[in-house]
Design an enzyme around this catalytic site. Structure first.
Site, PDB file in Angstrom:
ATOM      1  N   GLU A 174      -0.383  -0.147   2.372  1.00  0.00           N
ATOM      2  CA  GLU A 174      -0.197   1.117   2.086  1.00  0.00           C
ATOM      3  C   GLU A 174      -0.490   2.257   3.342  1.00  0.00           C
ATOM      4  O   GLU A 174      -0.386   3.582   3.103  1.00  0.00           O
ATOM      5  CB  GLU A 174      -1.204   1.687   0.973  1.00  0.00           C
ATOM      6  CG  GLU A 174      -0.915   0.891  -0.322  1.00  0.00           C
ATOM      7  CD  GLU A 174       0.256   1.334  -1.112  1.00  0.00           C
ATOM      8  OE1 GLU A 174       0.262   2.397  -1.530  1.00  0.00           O
ATOM      9  OE2 GLU A 174       0.966   0.213  -1.670  1.00  0.00           O
ATOM     10  N   HIS A 250      -5.894   5.165  -3.150  1.00  0.00           N
ATOM     11  CA  HIS A 250      -6.287   5.012  -1.542  1.00  0.00           C
ATOM     12  C   HIS A 250      -7.664   5.455  -1.283  1.00  0.00           C
ATOM     13  O   HIS A 250      -8.264   6.429  -1.781  1.00  0.00           O
ATOM     14  CB  HIS A 250      -5.096   5.810  -0.757  1.00  0.00           C
ATOM     15  CG  HIS A 250      -3.598   5.256  -1.296  1.00  0.00           C
ATOM     16  ND1 HIS A 250      -2.655   6.267  -1.117  1.00  0.00           N
ATOM     17  CD2 HIS A 250      -3.208   4.083  -0.965  1.00  0.00           C
ATOM     18  CE1 HIS A 250      -1.477   5.359  -1.629  1.00  0.00           C
ATOM     19  NE2 HIS A 250      -1.831   4.155  -1.404  1.00  0.00           N
ATOM     20  N   CYS A 371      -2.418  13.300   2.778  1.00  0.00           N
ATOM     21  CA  CYS A 371      -1.329  12.370   2.388  1.00  0.00           C
ATOM     22  C   CYS A 371      -0.133  12.922   3.271  1.00  0.00           C
ATOM     23  O   CYS A 371       0.612  12.096   3.750  1.00  0.00           O
ATOM     24  CB  CYS A 371      -0.927  12.494   0.951  1.00  0.00           C
ATOM     25  SG  CYS A 371      -2.189  11.723  -0.309  1.00  0.00           S
TER      26      CYS A 371
END
Length: 448
Positions: A174, A250, A371
Protein backbone atom coordinates in the site's frame (compact mmCIF):
# COMPACT_ATOMS: atom_id res chain seq x y z
CA UNK A 1 24.24 20.87 -0.01
CA UNK A 2 20.73 21.68 1.14
CA UNK A 3 18.07 19.01 1.19
CA UNK A 4 14.30 19.11 1.43
CA UNK A 5 11.29 16.95 2.04
CA UNK A 6 8.98 17.78 -0.84
CA UNK A 7 5.30 16.99 -0.46
CA UNK A 8 3.69 16.03 -3.76
CA UNK A 9 -0.05 16.26 -3.20
CA UNK A 10 -2.54 14.33 -5.27
CA UNK A 11 -4.81 16.48 -7.39
CA UNK A 12 -8.38 15.26 -6.91
CA UNK A 13 -9.78 13.87 -10.15
CA UNK A 14 -12.97 14.93 -11.98
CA UNK A 15 -14.84 11.73 -11.01
CA UNK A 16 -14.45 12.15 -7.23
CA UNK A 17 -17.42 10.24 -5.83
CA UNK A 18 -18.51 8.38 -2.72
CA UNK A 19 -18.62 4.81 -3.90
CA UNK A 20 -18.04 3.24 -0.47
CA UNK A 21 -15.51 0.89 -2.07
CA UNK A 22 -13.00 0.53 0.75
CA UNK A 23 -14.03 -2.15 3.24
CA UNK A 24 -12.21 -1.43 6.48
CA UNK A 25 -12.22 2.33 5.91
CA UNK A 26 -14.95 3.64 8.21
CA UNK A 27 -15.37 7.05 6.54
CA UNK A 28 -15.51 5.56 3.05
CA UNK A 29 -18.25 3.13 4.01
CA UNK A 30 -20.21 5.59 6.16
CA UNK A 31 -20.68 8.09 3.31
CA UNK A 32 -21.35 5.57 0.54
CA UNK A 33 -23.77 6.70 -2.18
CA UNK A 34 -23.90 10.33 -1.06
CA UNK A 35 -23.49 12.98 -3.74
CA UNK A 36 -20.00 14.43 -3.95
CA UNK A 37 -18.60 17.75 -5.14
CA UNK A 38 -15.50 17.12 -7.29
CA UNK A 39 -14.87 20.82 -7.86
CA UNK A 40 -14.89 21.61 -4.16
CA UNK A 41 -12.69 18.60 -3.42
CA UNK A 42 -10.04 19.66 -5.94
CA UNK A 43 -10.08 23.28 -4.77
CA UNK A 44 -9.76 22.22 -1.12
CA UNK A 45 -6.71 20.15 -1.99
CA UNK A 46 -5.15 22.97 -4.01
CA UNK A 47 -5.76 25.42 -1.16
CA UNK A 48 -3.75 23.17 1.18
CA UNK A 49 -0.92 22.93 -1.35
CA UNK A 50 -0.75 26.70 -1.77
CA UNK A 51 -0.91 27.31 1.99
CA UNK A 52 2.09 25.05 2.59
CA UNK A 53 3.95 26.68 -0.29
CA UNK A 54 3.21 30.09 1.20
CA UNK A 55 4.59 28.86 4.54
CA UNK A 56 7.89 28.13 2.84
CA UNK A 57 7.61 24.38 2.34
CA UNK A 58 8.57 22.75 -0.94
CA UNK A 59 5.35 21.63 -2.58
CA UNK A 60 4.53 19.65 -5.71
CA UNK A 61 1.47 18.18 -7.40
CA UNK A 62 0.73 14.68 -8.68
CA UNK A 63 -1.82 14.30 -11.47
CA UNK A 64 -5.01 12.21 -11.17
CA UNK A 65 -5.91 9.24 -13.36
CA UNK A 66 -8.21 8.74 -16.31
CA UNK A 67 -11.63 7.66 -15.10
CA UNK A 68 -13.80 5.83 -15.82
CA UNK A 69 -11.15 3.25 -16.71
CA UNK A 70 -12.76 1.85 -19.84
CA UNK A 71 -9.77 -0.39 -20.57
CA UNK A 72 -10.25 -2.09 -17.19
CA UNK A 73 -13.92 -2.69 -18.03
CA UNK A 74 -12.94 -4.17 -21.39
CA UNK A 75 -10.62 -6.60 -19.61
CA UNK A 76 -13.68 -7.74 -17.65
CA UNK A 77 -15.62 -8.59 -20.81
CA UNK A 78 -17.49 -5.41 -21.72
CA UNK A 79 -17.16 -4.52 -25.40
CA UNK A 80 -18.21 -2.01 -28.03
CA UNK A 81 -17.51 1.70 -28.20
CA UNK A 82 -16.46 3.50 -25.03
CA UNK A 83 -20.04 4.71 -24.58
CA UNK A 84 -21.39 1.19 -25.09
CA UNK A 85 -18.92 -0.25 -22.57
CA UNK A 86 -20.11 2.26 -19.96
CA UNK A 87 -23.77 1.66 -20.80
CA UNK A 88 -23.41 -2.11 -20.59
CA UNK A 89 -21.44 -2.00 -17.34
CA UNK A 90 -24.07 0.30 -15.81
CA UNK A 91 -26.81 -2.14 -16.80
CA UNK A 92 -25.10 -5.44 -15.96
CA UNK A 93 -22.56 -4.70 -13.23
CA UNK A 94 -22.96 -1.27 -11.67
CA UNK A 95 -20.46 -1.98 -8.85
CA UNK A 96 -17.75 -2.53 -11.48
CA UNK A 97 -18.59 0.76 -13.19
CA UNK A 98 -18.41 2.55 -9.83
CA UNK A 99 -15.04 0.96 -9.15
CA UNK A 100 -13.75 1.99 -12.56
CA UNK A 101 -14.76 5.59 -11.82
CA UNK A 102 -13.02 5.85 -8.45
CA UNK A 103 -10.84 8.94 -7.96
CA UNK A 104 -8.90 7.19 -5.19
CA UNK A 105 -5.58 7.98 -6.85
CA UNK A 106 -5.94 11.38 -5.13
CA UNK A 107 -4.52 9.66 -2.02
CA UNK A 108 -0.97 9.54 -3.30
CA UNK A 109 0.43 8.30 0.02
CA UNK A 110 -0.55 4.99 -1.59
CA UNK A 111 1.05 5.75 -4.95
CA UNK A 112 4.52 4.42 -4.14
CA UNK A 113 7.23 3.88 -1.58
CA UNK A 114 10.16 6.30 -1.91
CA UNK A 115 13.70 5.91 -0.60
CA UNK A 116 16.04 8.93 -0.73
CA UNK A 117 19.47 8.71 -2.31
CA UNK A 118 21.23 8.93 1.06
CA UNK A 119 19.78 5.52 1.98
CA UNK A 120 20.17 3.56 -1.26
CA UNK A 121 23.07 1.46 -2.50
CA UNK A 122 23.39 3.25 -5.85
CA UNK A 123 22.88 6.79 -4.51
CA UNK A 124 19.68 7.40 -6.47
CA UNK A 125 16.14 8.16 -5.28
CA UNK A 126 14.12 4.94 -5.68
CA UNK A 127 10.39 4.64 -6.36
CA UNK A 128 8.31 1.45 -6.24
CA UNK A 129 4.71 1.88 -7.36
CA UNK A 130 2.27 0.24 -4.95
CA UNK A 131 0.23 -2.66 -6.33
CA UNK A 132 -2.73 -1.88 -4.04
CA UNK A 133 -4.08 -5.33 -4.84
CA UNK A 134 -6.29 -5.56 -1.74
CA UNK A 135 -8.97 -3.41 -3.45
CA UNK A 136 -9.90 -3.81 -7.11
CA UNK A 137 -10.60 -0.10 -7.66
CA UNK A 138 -7.08 0.74 -6.48
CA UNK A 139 -5.29 -2.21 -8.08
CA UNK A 140 -5.86 -0.67 -11.53
CA UNK A 141 -3.89 2.48 -10.64
CA UNK A 142 -0.24 1.44 -10.73
CA UNK A 143 0.40 1.40 -14.52
CA UNK A 144 -0.60 5.05 -14.84
CA UNK A 145 1.05 5.90 -11.52
CA UNK A 146 4.33 4.54 -12.87
CA UNK A 147 4.06 6.60 -16.05
CA UNK A 148 3.23 9.78 -14.14
CA UNK A 149 6.08 9.29 -11.66
CA UNK A 150 8.39 8.52 -14.57
CA UNK A 151 7.43 11.80 -16.23
CA UNK A 152 7.96 13.72 -12.98
CA UNK A 153 11.26 12.10 -12.04
CA UNK A 154 12.69 11.31 -15.46
CA UNK A 155 16.42 11.83 -14.97
CA UNK A 156 17.90 8.32 -14.70
CA UNK A 157 21.10 9.67 -13.20
CA UNK A 158 19.16 10.64 -10.08
CA UNK A 159 15.97 8.55 -10.08
CA UNK A 160 15.24 4.81 -10.29
CA UNK A 161 11.75 3.39 -10.86
CA UNK A 162 10.54 -0.13 -10.02
CA UNK A 163 7.38 -1.83 -11.23
CA UNK A 164 4.73 -2.77 -8.71
CA UNK A 165 5.23 -6.02 -6.81
CA UNK A 166 3.36 -9.15 -8.00
CA UNK A 167 -0.37 -8.53 -7.69
CA UNK A 168 -1.10 -11.35 -5.27
CA UNK A 169 -2.20 -11.30 -1.64
CA UNK A 170 1.20 -12.41 -0.35
CA UNK A 171 2.77 -9.18 -1.63
CA UNK A 172 0.03 -6.70 -0.81
CA UNK A 173 1.70 -3.27 -0.91
CA UNK A 174 0.00 0.00 0.00
CA UNK A 175 2.97 2.30 -0.50
CA UNK A 176 4.06 5.18 1.70
CA UNK A 177 0.95 4.97 3.89
CA UNK A 178 2.85 2.24 5.74
CA UNK A 179 6.34 3.70 5.39
CA UNK A 180 8.09 6.48 7.30
CA UNK A 181 11.68 7.66 7.26
CA UNK A 182 13.58 9.01 10.25
CA UNK A 183 16.73 11.11 9.86
CA UNK A 184 18.65 13.99 11.38
CA UNK A 185 18.69 15.89 8.08
CA UNK A 186 16.79 14.94 4.91
CA UNK A 187 20.01 14.66 2.92
CA UNK A 188 21.73 12.38 5.43
CA UNK A 189 21.42 8.62 5.82
CA UNK A 190 18.37 7.67 7.86
CA UNK A 191 16.29 4.74 9.06
CA UNK A 192 13.34 3.58 6.99
CA UNK A 193 10.39 2.32 9.00
CA UNK A 194 8.13 -0.26 7.35
CA UNK A 195 4.86 -1.15 9.08
CA UNK A 196 2.97 -4.30 8.08
CA UNK A 197 -0.40 -5.74 9.04
CA UNK A 198 0.36 -9.42 8.57
CA UNK A 199 2.89 -11.92 7.30
CA UNK A 200 1.97 -14.03 4.30
CA UNK A 201 4.30 -16.92 5.11
CA UNK A 202 4.97 -16.81 8.85
CA UNK A 203 2.02 -17.73 11.06
CA UNK A 204 3.78 -16.51 14.20
CA UNK A 205 2.40 -13.05 13.46
CA UNK A 206 -1.22 -12.52 14.52
CA UNK A 207 -3.72 -11.20 11.97
CA UNK A 208 -6.87 -9.08 12.33
CA UNK A 209 -10.18 -10.95 12.47
CA UNK A 210 -12.62 -8.44 10.95
CA UNK A 211 -10.90 -6.21 8.40
CA UNK A 212 -8.10 -7.10 5.98
CA UNK A 213 -4.47 -6.33 6.73
CA UNK A 214 -3.43 -4.70 3.49
CA UNK A 215 0.36 -4.54 3.88
CA UNK A 216 2.41 -7.72 4.23
CA UNK A 217 5.83 -8.06 5.80
CA UNK A 218 7.03 -9.79 2.64
CA UNK A 219 6.02 -6.80 0.48
CA UNK A 220 7.88 -4.39 2.74
CA UNK A 221 10.98 -6.58 2.66
CA UNK A 222 10.84 -6.80 -1.14
CA UNK A 223 10.67 -3.02 -1.49
CA UNK A 224 13.65 -2.62 0.84
CA UNK A 225 15.63 -5.06 -1.33
CA UNK A 226 14.63 -3.33 -4.56
CA UNK A 227 15.75 0.01 -3.15
CA UNK A 228 19.10 -1.33 -2.01
CA UNK A 229 18.59 -0.46 1.65
CA UNK A 230 21.08 -1.56 4.31
CA UNK A 231 19.79 -3.88 7.05
CA UNK A 232 21.06 -1.40 9.65
CA UNK A 233 18.93 1.29 7.99
CA UNK A 234 15.61 -0.56 8.14
CA UNK A 235 13.13 -1.34 10.94
CA UNK A 236 10.02 -3.49 10.45
CA UNK A 237 7.09 -3.24 12.86
CA UNK A 238 3.66 -4.85 13.00
CA UNK A 239 0.44 -2.94 13.34
CA UNK A 240 -1.75 -3.97 16.23
CA UNK A 241 -4.35 -6.25 14.58
CA UNK A 242 -6.97 -5.07 17.08
CA UNK A 243 -6.75 -1.50 15.78
CA UNK A 244 -6.97 -2.68 12.17
CA UNK A 245 -10.28 -4.23 13.20
CA UNK A 246 -11.33 -0.81 14.52
CA UNK A 247 -10.80 0.88 11.15
CA UNK A 248 -7.05 1.58 11.11
CA UNK A 249 -6.56 0.30 7.58
CA UNK A 250 -3.11 1.94 7.14
CA UNK A 251 -0.41 2.89 9.61
CA UNK A 252 -0.87 6.56 8.68
CA UNK A 253 -4.28 6.44 10.37
CA UNK A 254 -2.63 5.74 13.75
CA UNK A 255 0.92 7.18 13.50
CA UNK A 256 2.94 9.80 11.65
CA UNK A 257 6.66 10.53 11.66
CA UNK A 258 9.07 13.15 10.39
CA UNK A 259 12.72 13.93 10.97
CA UNK A 260 13.65 12.34 14.29
CA UNK A 261 10.09 12.25 15.67
CA UNK A 262 7.37 9.58 15.73
CA UNK A 263 3.89 10.72 16.80
CA UNK A 264 1.75 7.66 17.52
CA UNK A 265 -1.17 6.24 19.45
CA UNK A 266 -0.51 4.00 22.43
CA UNK A 267 -2.31 1.09 20.73
CA UNK A 268 -0.76 1.49 17.26
CA UNK A 269 1.81 -1.31 17.28
CA UNK A 270 2.70 -4.70 18.66
CA UNK A 271 5.91 -4.93 20.74
CA UNK A 272 6.10 -1.15 20.89
CA UNK A 273 8.98 -0.89 23.36
CA UNK A 274 11.16 -3.23 21.30
CA UNK A 275 10.36 -1.27 18.14
CA UNK A 276 11.16 2.11 19.74
CA UNK A 277 14.46 0.79 21.08
CA UNK A 278 15.44 -0.49 17.62
CA UNK A 279 14.56 2.82 16.00
CA UNK A 280 16.52 4.73 18.62
CA UNK A 281 19.57 2.48 18.30
CA UNK A 282 19.72 2.45 14.52
CA UNK A 283 19.12 6.19 14.16
CA UNK A 284 21.83 6.89 16.75
CA UNK A 285 24.33 5.01 14.56
CA UNK A 286 23.84 7.60 11.79
CA UNK A 287 23.97 10.55 14.17
CA UNK A 288 20.28 10.95 14.88
CA UNK A 289 18.40 11.37 18.14
CA UNK A 290 15.13 9.47 17.84
CA UNK A 291 12.23 10.89 19.86
CA UNK A 292 8.66 9.71 20.21
CA UNK A 293 5.38 11.31 21.26
CA UNK A 294 2.83 8.75 22.47
CA UNK A 295 -0.84 9.70 22.62
CA UNK A 296 -2.41 7.72 25.48
CA UNK A 297 -5.70 5.92 24.96
CA UNK A 298 -6.97 7.65 28.10
CA UNK A 299 -6.79 10.98 26.25
CA UNK A 300 -7.73 9.89 22.71
CA UNK A 301 -9.39 6.55 21.97
CA UNK A 302 -8.73 4.61 18.78
CA UNK A 303 -12.29 5.47 17.74
CA UNK A 304 -11.52 9.18 18.25
CA UNK A 305 -8.36 8.81 16.18
CA UNK A 306 -10.21 7.07 13.33
CA UNK A 307 -13.11 9.51 13.27
CA UNK A 308 -10.95 12.65 13.49
CA UNK A 309 -7.93 11.39 11.51
CA UNK A 310 -5.67 12.92 14.14
CA UNK A 311 -2.71 10.86 12.97
CA UNK A 312 -3.47 11.18 9.26
CA UNK A 313 -1.81 14.55 9.58
CA UNK A 314 1.32 16.14 8.20
CA UNK A 315 4.17 16.56 10.65
CA UNK A 316 6.46 19.25 9.26
CA UNK A 317 9.78 20.67 10.44
CA UNK A 318 10.09 24.40 11.07
CA UNK A 319 13.43 26.16 10.50
CA UNK A 320 13.84 26.54 14.29
CA UNK A 321 13.60 22.76 14.77
CA UNK A 322 10.05 22.74 16.12
CA UNK A 323 7.26 20.74 14.52
CA UNK A 324 4.05 21.87 12.87
CA UNK A 325 1.06 19.51 12.67
CA UNK A 326 -1.39 19.90 9.76
CA UNK A 327 -4.75 18.36 10.73
CA UNK A 328 -8.22 18.15 9.17
CA UNK A 329 -11.10 20.21 10.50
CA UNK A 330 -12.57 17.06 12.01
CA UNK A 331 -9.89 17.20 14.74
CA UNK A 332 -11.21 20.56 15.89
CA UNK A 333 -14.75 19.18 15.90
CA UNK A 334 -13.81 16.29 18.19
CA UNK A 335 -13.72 17.65 21.75
CA UNK A 336 -11.32 15.05 23.16
CA UNK A 337 -8.92 15.30 20.23
CA UNK A 338 -8.91 19.09 20.25
CA UNK A 339 -8.39 19.21 24.00
CA UNK A 340 -5.41 16.89 23.62
CA UNK A 341 -3.92 18.98 20.80
CA UNK A 342 -4.27 22.20 22.82
CA UNK A 343 -2.47 20.54 25.71
CA UNK A 344 0.22 19.16 23.39
CA UNK A 345 1.09 22.48 21.77
CA UNK A 346 1.06 24.43 25.02
CA UNK A 347 3.41 22.02 26.80
CA UNK A 348 6.56 23.34 25.14
CA UNK A 349 7.33 19.94 23.62
CA UNK A 350 8.36 18.95 20.11
CA UNK A 351 5.06 19.81 18.40
CA UNK A 352 4.50 23.53 18.90
CA UNK A 353 1.73 24.44 16.45
CA UNK A 354 -1.38 22.93 14.85
CA UNK A 355 -2.96 24.25 11.66
CA UNK A 356 -6.45 23.16 10.65
CA UNK A 357 -7.58 22.64 7.04
CA UNK A 358 -11.00 22.03 5.56
CA UNK A 359 -10.67 18.81 3.55
CA UNK A 360 -14.22 17.63 4.03
CA UNK A 361 -14.65 16.19 0.53
CA UNK A 362 -11.58 14.00 0.92
CA UNK A 363 -12.30 13.16 4.55
CA UNK A 364 -15.81 11.93 3.78
CA UNK A 365 -14.28 9.47 1.35
CA UNK A 366 -11.71 8.25 3.87
CA UNK A 367 -8.54 10.28 3.29
CA UNK A 368 -6.97 13.12 5.27
CA UNK A 369 -3.94 15.41 4.90
CA UNK A 370 -1.39 12.58 5.04
CA UNK A 371 -3.29 10.47 2.50
CA UNK A 372 -3.14 13.34 0.03
CA UNK A 373 0.64 13.62 -0.13
CA UNK A 374 3.67 11.59 -1.19
CA UNK A 375 6.88 12.66 0.56
CA UNK A 376 10.09 12.72 -1.45
CA UNK A 377 13.37 13.75 0.20
CA UNK A 378 15.62 15.47 -2.34
CA UNK A 379 18.89 17.33 -2.29
CA UNK A 380 19.33 20.52 -4.32
CA UNK A 381 20.70 18.72 -7.37
CA UNK A 382 17.87 16.17 -7.37
CA UNK A 383 15.23 18.85 -6.88
CA UNK A 384 16.64 20.70 -9.90
CA UNK A 385 16.27 17.46 -11.91
CA UNK A 386 12.54 17.11 -11.14
CA UNK A 387 10.16 18.09 -13.92
CA UNK A 388 9.65 21.79 -13.07
CA UNK A 389 6.07 21.68 -14.30
CA UNK A 390 4.94 19.77 -11.20
CA UNK A 391 6.50 22.08 -8.59
CA UNK A 392 3.89 24.35 -7.06
CA UNK A 393 4.25 28.08 -7.70
CA UNK A 394 1.79 30.94 -7.51
CA UNK A 395 1.28 30.93 -11.31
CA UNK A 396 0.77 27.14 -11.32
CA UNK A 397 -1.76 27.42 -8.51
CA UNK A 398 -3.64 30.00 -10.55
CA UNK A 399 -3.57 27.81 -13.65
CA UNK A 400 -4.75 24.72 -11.80
CA UNK A 401 -7.53 26.60 -10.04
CA UNK A 402 -8.78 27.96 -13.36
CA UNK A 403 -8.49 24.46 -14.86
CA UNK A 404 -10.65 22.97 -12.09
CA UNK A 405 -13.23 25.74 -12.40
CA UNK A 406 -13.43 25.11 -16.14
CA UNK A 407 -13.65 21.32 -16.20
CA UNK A 408 -15.09 19.97 -12.94
CA UNK A 409 -18.69 19.33 -11.98
CA UNK A 410 -19.93 20.61 -8.64
CA UNK A 411 -22.15 17.60 -8.02
CA UNK A 412 -21.68 13.93 -8.83
CA UNK A 413 -23.97 11.04 -7.91
CA UNK A 414 -23.83 7.37 -8.78
CA UNK A 415 -26.31 7.96 -11.61
CA UNK A 416 -23.96 10.54 -13.15
CA UNK A 417 -21.27 7.87 -13.49
CA UNK A 418 -23.37 6.16 -16.17
CA UNK A 419 -23.13 9.24 -18.43
CA UNK A 420 -20.57 8.66 -21.24
CA UNK A 421 -20.13 12.42 -21.40
CA UNK A 422 -18.27 12.21 -18.07
CA UNK A 423 -15.49 10.20 -19.74
CA UNK A 424 -15.16 12.83 -22.49
CA UNK A 425 -15.04 15.59 -19.89
CA UNK A 426 -12.35 13.74 -17.96
CA UNK A 427 -10.20 13.12 -21.04
CA UNK A 428 -10.49 16.71 -22.19
CA UNK A 429 -9.49 17.96 -18.76
CA UNK A 430 -6.55 15.56 -18.40
CA UNK A 431 -5.23 16.30 -21.88
CA UNK A 432 -5.07 19.96 -20.91
CA UNK A 433 -3.57 19.10 -17.52
CA UNK A 434 -0.64 17.21 -19.05
CA UNK A 435 0.21 20.38 -20.94
CA UNK A 436 -0.02 22.52 -17.80
CA UNK A 437 2.21 20.12 -15.83
CA UNK A 438 4.47 19.35 -18.83
CA UNK A 439 4.02 15.60 -18.38
CA UNK A 440 3.75 14.51 -21.99
CA UNK A 441 1.58 11.51 -22.88
CA UNK A 442 0.92 9.53 -19.69
CA UNK A 443 -2.74 8.51 -20.04
CA UNK A 444 -4.00 5.49 -22.04
CA UNK A 445 -6.18 7.67 -24.30
CA UNK A 446 -3.10 9.72 -25.21
CA UNK A 447 -0.94 6.66 -25.90
CA UNK A 448 -3.30 4.24 -27.66
Amino acid sequence: MKSYEVNFDGLVGPTHNYGGLSYGNVASQSNSQQSSNPKEAALQGLAKMKALMDMGFQQGVLAPQERPDVAALRRLGFSGTDAQVIERAAKEAMPLLVASCSASSMWVANAATVSPSADTADGRVHFTAANLNCKYHRSIEHPTTSRVLGAMFANQQHFAHHAALPAVAQFGDEGAANHTRFCREYGEAGVEFFVFGRSAFDNRFPAPQKYPARQTLEASQAVARLHGLRDEGVVYAQQNPDVIDQGVFHNDVIAVGNGEVLFYHEDAFLETDKMLAELQGKLAKVGGNFQSVCVPRSAVTVDDAVRSYLFNSQLLSRPDGSMLLIVPQECQANERVWTYLQSLTSSGGLIREVKVFDLKQSMQNGGGPACLRLRVALNETELAAVNPGVIMTAPLYGSLTAWVEKHYRDRLSETDLTDPQLLLECRTALDELTQILKLGAVYPFQIN
